[in-house]
Design an enzyme around this catalytic site. Sequence first.
Site, PDB file in Angstrom:
ATOM      1  N   SER A 229     111.738   8.500  71.972  1.00  0.00           N
ATOM      2  CA  SER A 229     110.526   8.562  72.793  1.00  0.00           C
ATOM      3  C   SER A 229     109.284   8.290  71.935  1.00  0.00           C
ATOM      4  O   SER A 229     109.128   7.192  71.405  1.00  0.00           O
ATOM      5  CB  SER A 229     110.460   9.915  73.512  1.00  0.00           C
ATOM      6  OG  SER A 229     109.464   9.914  74.505  1.00  0.00           O
ATOM      7  N   ASP A 252     114.986   5.155  73.547  1.00  0.00           N
ATOM      8  CA  ASP A 252     114.124   5.256  74.727  1.00  0.00           C
ATOM      9  C   ASP A 252     112.653   5.364  74.327  1.00  0.00           C
ATOM     10  O   ASP A 252     111.937   6.310  74.690  1.00  0.00           O
ATOM     11  CB  ASP A 252     114.533   6.444  75.593  1.00  0.00           C
ATOM     12  CG  ASP A 252     114.447   6.128  77.083  1.00  0.00           C
ATOM     13  OD1 ASP A 252     114.371   4.937  77.444  1.00  0.00           O
ATOM     14  OD2 ASP A 252     114.456   7.068  77.890  1.00  0.00           O
ATOM     15  N   HIS A 307     115.882  10.259  80.325  1.00  0.00           N
ATOM     16  CA  HIS A 307     115.127  10.286  79.079  1.00  0.00           C
ATOM     17  C   HIS A 307     115.629  11.351  78.105  1.00  0.00           C
ATOM     18  O   HIS A 307     115.607  11.150  76.897  1.00  0.00           O
ATOM     19  CB  HIS A 307     113.646  10.505  79.394  1.00  0.00           C
ATOM     20  CG  HIS A 307     112.734  10.247  78.229  1.00  0.00           C
ATOM     21  ND1 HIS A 307     112.799   9.094  77.482  1.00  0.00           N
ATOM     22  CD2 HIS A 307     111.739  11.003  77.680  1.00  0.00           C
ATOM     23  CE1 HIS A 307     111.878   9.127  76.534  1.00  0.00           C
ATOM     24  NE2 HIS A 307     111.231  10.276  76.629  1.00  0.00           N
TER      25      HIS A 307
END
Length: 386
Positions: A229, A252, A307
């Site tokens: 992330s 991600d 996620h």
Amino acid sequence: MGWAAALALPRPAGPHHVGCADVMVGRTRQGLFFRLYYPCEPHARAARPLWIPRAEYFEGLVDVGGRRRWWSAPLLRAAFSTFRVPLSWNSPFKPGSAKYPLIIFSHGLGAFRTLYSAVCAELASRGFVVAALEHRDRSASATYFCTGEPGEALREEWIPYGRVPPGEKEFYFRNKQLHQRADECARGLQLFEDISRGQVVPNVLHGAFDLSVLQGSIDMTKVAIMGHSFGGVTAVLATVKEPRFSCAVALDAWMFPLEHARYPDVSKPLLFINNEKFQTPESIARMKRLRSRNSETKAVTILGSVHHSQSDITFLTGKFEKLINRILTTRGTLDPHKVLGITCQAALAFLQRHLDLNEDFDQWDPLLDGIGDSVVADEPLCRSNL
């Protein structure tokens, strides 16, 4: 016991036993703090480390979620404070017949150093030394550093999670954090370079892991950066700030905080391993822009994942997990063990290719082209933006 929960982290599947230890270097905010994952000697009586090691992290997670501390933090502590991970705490380091490659790992927004133990431990079991940083830019749910002169009792100073200040645009706030994070990753690499050269680097934590045992055992010509992330885009920028990173694996990645002016500077191979239900068309366009500049850059998507599928949170079980899942969407339709397997196998294949490793990780090369069960190439389906 109606709300009983458990953390069902898998044991690492590689040939090495895995030890882990906490390392804090320096007695200022400009120092470094990380959890180290490494091949270790087998130790039947080794203690298992706590998954969330301090009460302050529960309070930080509550702050990230915008909940009230007075009831939420005690509830989280009651549910999760006894969870331990299936690794050996502070076990003796195992020197290899050859030097181990190094991975610096960067956590996501609102996370901290211990929440990616499944991924980091799996890589360590395959013969890597992995340093999972805890960033001090106020993007961690909580973190701390120690002050005091050598020989004095350590004094802890905690750094709370920081929200975007009222009136400030989120991009500028997050971009400043992004650069601090990438600088911390570069300092992490330099720390291991110093250790490899025989420099004495004290670990200031009481009774902690002795970093000198790593001297002569890490191959500083085979170094990668990895993150999830916010940590994924941190990994991208770190390859620009520190050319000694040979490549980056971005799980991600949240591409929003990286300024467009930096894109032409990104020259190292990147692997984007995306989840099905997070990326936006704009974010995918940014990844495609980077792919257009380097034919070795790859992007794949794991179908049925969300996620949080690449963090430890996805391995929570029990009725409390169902409540957490409603808030965070911790689990997709694909089994978490399958997501972990695809993530690590694709990463290992990519790392073998770009760190010039003499392993059998190339057996998973097809994953890099989106060939395999539950994986596709290039673009996530973007069915929702969670």
